[in-house]
Design a protein around this motif. Structure first.
Motif, PDB file in Angstrom:
ATOM      1  N   ALA A  15       0.810  -1.091   0.066  1.00  0.00           N
ATOM      2  CA  ALA A  15       0.098  -0.068  -0.118  1.00  0.00           C
ATOM      3  C   ALA A  15       0.974   1.226   0.038  1.00  0.00           C
ATOM      4  O   ALA A  15       0.757   2.068  -0.900  1.00  0.00           O
ATOM      5  N   LEU A  16       1.729   1.274   0.989  1.00  0.00           N
ATOM      6  CA  LEU A  16       2.593   2.571   0.955  1.00  0.00           C
ATOM      7  C   LEU A  16       3.373   2.776  -0.307  1.00  0.00           C
ATOM      8  O   LEU A  16       3.565   3.939  -0.777  1.00  0.00           O
ATOM      9  N   LEU A  17       4.059   1.616  -0.792  1.00  0.00           N
ATOM     10  CA  LEU A  17       5.092   1.723  -1.990  1.00  0.00           C
ATOM     11  C   LEU A  17       4.107   2.277  -3.256  1.00  0.00           C
ATOM     12  O   LEU A  17       4.740   2.981  -3.970  1.00  0.00           O
ATOM     13  N   VAL A  18       3.101   1.595  -3.502  1.00  0.00           N
ATOM     14  CA  VAL A  18       2.399   2.069  -4.602  1.00  0.00           C
ATOM     15  C   VAL A  18       1.848   3.270  -4.457  1.00  0.00           C
ATOM     16  O   VAL A  18       1.567   4.125  -5.657  1.00  0.00           O
ATOM     17  N   ILE A  19       1.386   4.021  -3.406  1.00  0.00           N
ATOM     18  CA  ILE A  19       0.793   5.110  -3.235  1.00  0.00           C
ATOM     19  C   ILE A  19       2.165   6.209  -3.331  1.00  0.00           C
ATOM     20  O   ILE A  19       1.901   6.899  -4.276  1.00  0.00           O
ATOM     21  N   ALA A  20       3.282   5.775  -2.767  1.00  0.00           N
ATOM     22  CA  ALA A  20       4.437   6.569  -3.038  1.00  0.00           C
ATOM     23  C   ALA A  20       4.940   6.788  -4.473  1.00  0.00           C
ATOM     24  O   ALA A  20       5.170   7.892  -5.027  1.00  0.00           O
ATOM     25  N   GLN A  21       4.799   5.561  -5.193  1.00  0.00           N
ATOM     26  CA  GLN A  21       5.253   5.786  -6.523  1.00  0.00           C
ATOM     27  C   GLN A  21       4.404   6.287  -7.470  1.00  0.00           C
ATOM     28  O   GLN A  21       4.628   6.982  -8.648  1.00  0.00           O
ATOM     29  N   THR A  22       2.991   6.077  -7.006  1.00  0.00           N
ATOM     30  CA  THR A  22       1.965   7.043  -7.886  1.00  0.00           C
ATOM     31  C   THR A  22       2.122   8.363  -7.782  1.00  0.00           C
ATOM     32  O   THR A  22       2.021   9.168  -8.855  1.00  0.00           O
ATOM     33  N   ILE A  23       2.402   8.845  -6.410  1.00  0.00           N
ATOM     34  CA  ILE A  23       2.491  10.356  -6.205  1.00  0.00           C
ATOM     35  C   ILE A  23       3.828  10.849  -7.091  1.00  0.00           C
ATOM     36  O   ILE A  23       3.775  11.993  -7.765  1.00  0.00           O
ATOM     37  N   LEU A  24       5.081  10.049  -6.763  1.00  0.00           N
ATOM     38  CA  LEU A  24       6.256  10.332  -7.572  1.00  0.00           C
ATOM     39  C   LEU A  24       5.867  10.592  -9.260  1.00  0.00           C
ATOM     40  O   LEU A  24       6.575  11.128  -9.888  1.00  0.00           O
ATOM     41  N   GLY A  25       5.076   9.736  -9.780  1.00  0.00           N
ATOM     42  CA  GLY A  25       4.664   9.667 -11.323  1.00  0.00           C
ATOM     43  C   GLY A  25       4.091  10.638 -11.882  1.00  0.00           C
ATOM     44  O   GLY A  25       4.401  11.186 -12.637  1.00  0.00           O
ATOM     45  N   VAL A  26       3.132  11.075 -10.913  1.00  0.00           N
ATOM     46  CA  VAL A  26       2.337  12.131 -11.102  1.00  0.00           C
ATOM     47  C   VAL A  26       3.189  13.541 -11.047  1.00  0.00           C
ATOM     48  O   VAL A  26       2.977  14.320 -11.883  1.00  0.00           O
ATOM     49  N   GLN A  27       3.945  13.735 -10.012  1.00  0.00           N
ATOM     50  CA  GLN A  27       4.921  14.812  -9.779  1.00  0.00           C
ATOM     51  C   GLN A  27       5.892  14.834 -11.076  1.00  0.00           C
ATOM     52  O   GLN A  27       6.149  15.801 -11.436  1.00  0.00           O
ATOM     53  N   GLU A  28       6.285  13.613 -11.556  1.00  0.00           N
ATOM     54  CA  GLU A  28       7.150  13.708 -12.828  1.00  0.00           C
ATOM     55  C   GLU A  28       6.490  14.315 -13.993  1.00  0.00           C
ATOM     56  O   GLU A  28       6.778  15.012 -14.734  1.00  0.00           O
ATOM     57  N   GLU A  29       5.117  13.775 -14.162  1.00  0.00           N
ATOM     58  CA  GLU A  29       4.277  13.990 -15.294  1.00  0.00           C
ATOM     59  C   GLU A  29       4.102  15.616 -15.076  1.00  0.00           C
ATOM     60  O   GLU A  29       4.097  16.311 -16.246  1.00  0.00           O
ATOM     61  N   LEU A  30       3.755  16.141 -13.900  1.00  0.00           N
ATOM     62  CA  LEU A  30       3.580  17.505 -13.662  1.00  0.00           C
ATOM     63  C   LEU A  30       4.884  18.423 -14.116  1.00  0.00           C
ATOM     64  O   LEU A  30       4.658  19.435 -14.845  1.00  0.00           O
TER      65      LEU A  30
END
Length: 190
Positions: A40-55
């Motif tokens: 749960a923690l890693l998938v949430i963190a990876q998703t947030i980092l991916g969205v930040q990278e896209e931004l």
């Protein structure tokens, strides 16, 4: 007289054996507990980092404009886009499957975690379904990445293949465990 004594000893041995039966969130159950929390923690963190990278790559205005446009599309708009550009269909389907997979990992692991901590009788079935579906979807995504249905680098393809192997191995280990373990049968009874 000897027969009565042996019967009494056998009757006394039964409660002692029942008292020694493993119960509780100990033993090997610690590993799935840790795995659910980390998933749960890693998938949430990876998703947030991916969205930040896209931004960072597309800019906030580009992403918000694109999201607003997607939310305003009607069924007729979607149909005309797909008819005019049929090559976009595999990418769209893979994007939807990827989003579903991310949501499954987050909500599935959190749901299983809550059921585990409550010692719910539904937990063994829920975790078995979670492991099986995760394995099937990760193998499917790895195959899609390998078949170039999704634009990806070779490093991304290797990562997906590694994740598929990990998911299949986890399912291969934990599915039988949750079926035959005495600790599981004694712990999840509520």
């Amino acid at each position: 007289m000897t027969e009565n004594t042996s019967n009494m000893q056998d009757a006394g041995a039964l409660p002692r054996q029942a008292a020694k039966a493993p119960k509780g969130l100990g033993g090997w159950l610690i590993l799935p507990l840790i795995g659910l929390v980390l998933t749960a923690l890693l998938v949430i963190a990876q998703t947030i980092l991916g969205v930040q990278e896209e931004l960072a790559n597309s800019g906030t205005e580009g992403l918000s404009t694109g999201l607003a446009a997607l939310l305003q599309l009607t069924w007729t708009d979607w149909r005309s886009i797909l008819i005019k550009d049929p090559a976009s269909i595999p990418g769209l389907i893979m994007g939807l499957i990827s989003i579903f997979f991310i949501l499954l990992l987050i909500f599935g692991s959190l749901t299983c975690l809550v059921l585990m901590l409550r010692k719910s009788a539904m937990f063994p079935a829920a975790i078995s379904i979670f492991y099986a579906v995760t394995a099937v979807l990760s193998v499917g995504l790895a195959v899609a990445f390998a078949a170039d249905l999704v634009e990806a680098t070779s490093a991304d393809k290797q990562d997906m293949a590694k994740e598929a192997v990990k998911s299949v191995a986890a399912a291969g280990i934990w599915l039988p465990y949750f079926r035959v373990s005495k600790r599981v049968k004694n712990t999840f009874v509520r």
